[in-house]
Design a protein around this motif. Sequence first.
Motif, PDB file in Angstrom:
ATOM      1  N   ALA A  60       0.817  -1.209   0.000  1.00 38.58           N
ATOM      2  CA  ALA A  60       0.000   0.000   0.000  1.00 38.58           C
ATOM      3  C   ALA A  60       0.850   1.259   0.000  1.00 38.58           C
ATOM      4  CB  ALA A  60      -0.920  -0.010   1.222  1.00 38.58           C
ATOM      5  N   ALA A  61       1.941   1.228   0.779  1.00 40.30           N
ATOM      6  CA  ALA A  61       2.730   2.449   0.953  1.00 40.30           C
ATOM      7  C   ALA A  61       3.783   2.626  -0.130  1.00 40.30           C
ATOM      8  CB  ALA A  61       3.404   2.436   2.317  1.00 40.30           C
ATOM      9  N   GLY A  62       4.249   1.528  -0.691  1.00 39.16           N
ATOM     10  CA  GLY A  62       5.279   1.640  -1.705  1.00 39.16           C
ATOM     11  C   GLY A  62       6.673   1.723  -1.097  1.00 39.16           C
ATOM     12  N   PRO A  63       7.689   1.552  -1.903  1.00 40.73           N
ATOM     13  CA  PRO A  63       9.056   1.458  -1.400  1.00 40.73           C
ATOM     14  C   PRO A  63       9.617   2.752  -0.834  1.00 40.73           C
ATOM     15  CG  PRO A  63       9.042   1.453  -3.799  1.00 40.73           C
ATOM     16  CD  PRO A  63       7.615   1.335  -3.366  1.00 40.73           C
ATOM     17  N   LYS A  64       8.993   3.909  -1.140  1.00 43.04           N
ATOM     18  CA  LYS A  64       9.519   5.190  -0.661  1.00 43.04           C
ATOM     19  C   LYS A  64       8.785   5.706   0.570  1.00 43.04           C
ATOM     20  CE  LYS A  64      12.517   5.583  -4.002  1.00 43.04           C
ATOM     21  NZ  LYS A  64      13.967   5.513  -3.740  1.00 43.04           N
ATOM     22  N   ALA A  65       7.999   4.832   1.204  1.00 44.52           N
ATOM     23  CA  ALA A  65       7.198   5.290   2.341  1.00 44.52           C
ATOM     24  C   ALA A  65       8.093   5.782   3.464  1.00 44.52           C
ATOM     25  CB  ALA A  65       6.319   4.151   2.839  1.00 44.52           C
ATOM     26  N   ASN A  66       7.689   6.888   4.103  1.00 42.01           N
ATOM     27  CA  ASN A  66       8.388   7.417   5.250  1.00 42.01           C
ATOM     28  C   ASN A  66       7.600   7.114   6.516  1.00 42.01           C
ATOM     29  OD1 ASN A  66      10.756   8.712   4.171  1.00 42.01           O
ATOM     30  ND2 ASN A  66       9.365  10.199   3.218  1.00 42.01           N
ATOM     31  N   THR A  67       8.294   7.016   7.633  1.00 40.10           N
ATOM     32  CA  THR A  67       7.651   6.855   8.918  1.00 40.10           C
ATOM     33  C   THR A  67       8.188   7.923   9.844  1.00 40.10           C
ATOM     34  OG1 THR A  67       9.342   5.410   9.876  1.00 40.10           O
ATOM     35  CG2 THR A  67       7.625   4.349   8.562  1.00 40.10           C
ATOM     36  N   ALA A  68       7.480   8.131  10.948  1.00 34.19           N
ATOM     37  CA  ALA A  68       7.930   9.128  11.921  1.00 34.19           C
ATOM     38  C   ALA A  68       9.290   8.777  12.487  1.00 34.19           C
ATOM     39  CB  ALA A  68       6.897   9.238  13.044  1.00 34.19           C
ATOM     40  N   GLU A  69       9.597   7.471  12.541  1.00 38.32           N
ATOM     41  CA  GLU A  69      10.856   7.032  13.148  1.00 38.32           C
ATOM     42  C   GLU A  69      11.992   6.897  12.133  1.00 38.32           C
ATOM     43  OE1 GLU A  69       7.366   5.167  15.332  1.00 38.32           O
ATOM     44  OE2 GLU A  69       8.026   5.377  13.255  1.00 38.32           O
ATOM     45  N   SER A  70      11.695   7.044  10.855  1.00 39.13           N
ATOM     46  CA  SER A  70      12.696   6.726   9.836  1.00 39.13           C
ATOM     47  C   SER A  70      13.923   7.625   9.930  1.00 39.13           C
ATOM     48  CB  SER A  70      12.086   6.804   8.442  1.00 39.13           C
ATOM     49  OG  SER A  70      11.616   8.114   8.166  1.00 39.13           O
ATOM     50  N   LYS A  71      13.753   8.836  10.450  1.00 39.15           N
ATOM     51  CA  LYS A  71      14.915   9.727  10.551  1.00 39.15           C
ATOM     52  C   LYS A  71      15.958   9.200  11.529  1.00 39.15           C
ATOM     53  CE  LYS A  71      12.436  12.735  13.836  1.00 39.15           C
ATOM     54  NZ  LYS A  71      11.104  12.117  13.653  1.00 39.15           N
ATOM     55  N   PHE A  72      15.563   8.252  12.420  1.00 35.76           N
ATOM     56  CA  PHE A  72      16.526   7.654  13.351  1.00 35.76           C
ATOM     57  C   PHE A  72      17.181   6.402  12.776  1.00 35.76           C
ATOM     58  CE2 PHE A  72      13.325   9.676  16.167  1.00 35.76           C
ATOM     59  CZ  PHE A  72      14.153  10.619  16.765  1.00 35.76           C
ATOM     60  N   GLY A  73      16.685   5.934  11.630  1.00 38.79           N
ATOM     61  CA  GLY A  73      17.135   4.640  11.129  1.00 38.79           C
ATOM     62  C   GLY A  73      18.111   4.708   9.982  1.00 38.79           C
ATOM     63  N   GLN A  74      18.730   5.857   9.760  1.00 39.68           N
ATOM     64  CA  GLN A  74      19.638   5.995   8.628  1.00 39.68           C
ATOM     65  C   GLN A  74      20.784   4.982   8.728  1.00 39.68           C
ATOM     66  OE1 GLN A  74      21.216   9.909   8.154  1.00 39.68           O
ATOM     67  NE2 GLN A  74      22.164   9.486   6.175  1.00 39.68           N
ATOM     68  N   GLY A  75      20.948   4.184   7.694  1.00 39.49           N
ATOM     69  CA  GLY A  75      22.031   3.205   7.641  1.00 39.49           C
ATOM     70  C   GLY A  75      21.742   1.902   8.352  1.00 39.49           C
ATOM     71  N   LEU A  76      20.626   1.818   9.056  1.00 38.54           N
ATOM     72  CA  LEU A  76      20.365   0.628   9.863  1.00 38.54           C
ATOM     73  C   LEU A  76      20.123  -0.610   9.005  1.00 38.54           C
ATOM     74  CD1 LEU A  76      19.981  -0.452  12.760  1.00 38.54           C
ATOM     75  CD2 LEU A  76      17.541   0.059  12.525  1.00 38.54           C
ATOM     76  N   ALA A  77      19.356  -0.461   7.937  1.00 37.37           N
ATOM     77  CA  ALA A  77      19.030  -1.624   7.105  1.00 37.37           C
ATOM     78  C   ALA A  77      20.291  -2.294   6.585  1.00 37.37           C
ATOM     79  CB  ALA A  77      18.125  -1.204   5.948  1.00 37.37           C
TER      80      ALA A  77
END
Length: 417
Positions: free
Chosen positions: A272-289
Motif C-alpha cells: 500500500a505504501a510503496g518502497p519510498k514510504a516514510n515513517t515518523a521514526e525513519s529519521k533515526f534509522g539511517q544506515g540501519l538496514a
Amino acid sequence: MTNGSEDRYTVISADCHAGADLLDYKPYLASKHHEAFDAWAATYVNPYEDLLADTADKNWNSDRRVAELEEDGIVAEVVFPNTIPPFFPSAALMAPAPTREEFEQRWAGLRAHNRWLADFCSLAPGRRAGVFQILLNDVDEAVKEIRWAHGAGLTGGLLLPGTPPGSGLPELYSQEYDAIWATCAELGIPVNHHAGSASPPLGDEPAARAVFMVETTWFSHRALWHLIFGGAFRRHPDLKLVLTEQGSGWIPGVLDMLDYYHARLVKAATKAAGPKANTAESKFGQGLAASMGKGPSEVWAENCFVGASFMRPHEVPLRERIGLDKIMWGSDYPHDEGTYPYTREGLRIAYAGLPREEVAAMVGGNAARVYGFDLDFLDPIAAKVGPTVGEIAEPLKEPPADATSPVFAPGGKVRVW
C-alpha cells in the motif's frame, strides 16, 4: 525426531551451575598471584548462604552431582559458573566490570575458574558442557581465552558478560567486540547470556533488592536487541546466541516489538505504501538496514535459542511462537529455585499432555544439537534413569509440599517477561 529409548526421555539440563571451593582455585593461578590470593582469601566473606551451607559441595563434588542428577532423571548438563572466582567480590555473573587496576587479577581469577571447569567436566566425559568466562575490557585477551577454552573441550560455550549502565564498557552493539563474535562463529561456540549478568548495582536496601528482582531479566534480554540491531548476525551468520534463565514467555511479544521498530526505522515498504514510504521514526534509522541485515524475527529463527529453565505452565502454549527447535529446558541445579529433587514433577506440570516428539526436543534434543552432546552415548544412560514417557504425560495434581522452585508457584505465572 525423538531422542531417548522407546519409553524414557533423555533429559539434558541446559542450565546448571558449578564452581570450585574457594581455596581450590589456588592451584589454577599462576604463582605470581599466590601471595595476593592468600591475602584475599583470608579476609573474604562469602555473601551467598548456599555456598556456606552443608550442601555447598554440590558445586564441586562430581560423584555426588552425577548421582543426584541421575536420581532426578537428568543424564547431562550445561554447566554455568556459580562459586566465587579469585579476586572477585561476588559471583562473576553479578560482579561489576573491573577497574583498570583490578583487571589483571580478575582475568587471572576467571582463567583459574575456566581451567578448574575443564578438569571438572573431564570427570564425567560426554555429560558436561562447561561454560567458560571472559571479560570484555580487552578483546584480544578474550579471543585468546576463547581459543584456549575451545581447545580444552569446554563445549558449553562463552558466558557473555553484560555491559550495564555505569560499567564504562562499550555497549554490546559496538563493533569493538566483533573479533569475539567472529571467533565464536568460526569455532561453532555458542554465546550464552545468563540472567543477572547485566544488571547495574542497585545497593542493598529492601527496595533495591525488589527492583533487582523485577528488572534483572529485562537487563539480560537487552543482549538480544543489541546484537540484532548491531549487525553481529549479518556479519557472522553462523553466530549462535543462547538466552538462559530469563524465562521464555516474553519472547513472542518482544520479537513483535522489535519487528515493529525495525519496520518503522528502516522504512519497510508495504504494497500500500510503496518502497519510498516514510515513517515518523525513519529519521533515526539511517544506515540501519544495511548494517543489521535481516529483521529480528528472522534472526531469532536462524541464530537464537532459549535456556528456558523450568519452563512454567503458562509459557508452554507459546512454544510454537518461540520455536519448538529453540527451547532447552533446564533444572538450575543446585540452586534453591531449581527443580531438584522434583524434576519429574516439574516436567509433568509443564509438559503433561504434549506430543512425545515435542517434549523430547525441549528436554534434551535441542540442547544436544546446540551444545554438541552425543545422544548415542546418552540414550543408554537415559534408558536406565530417565523419566518415562508415561509419567511425564500424567498431569500433576498437587505440587510437592516442600518444593521451592517457581515452576510450582500457584498459577505458574512467574516473571512473564
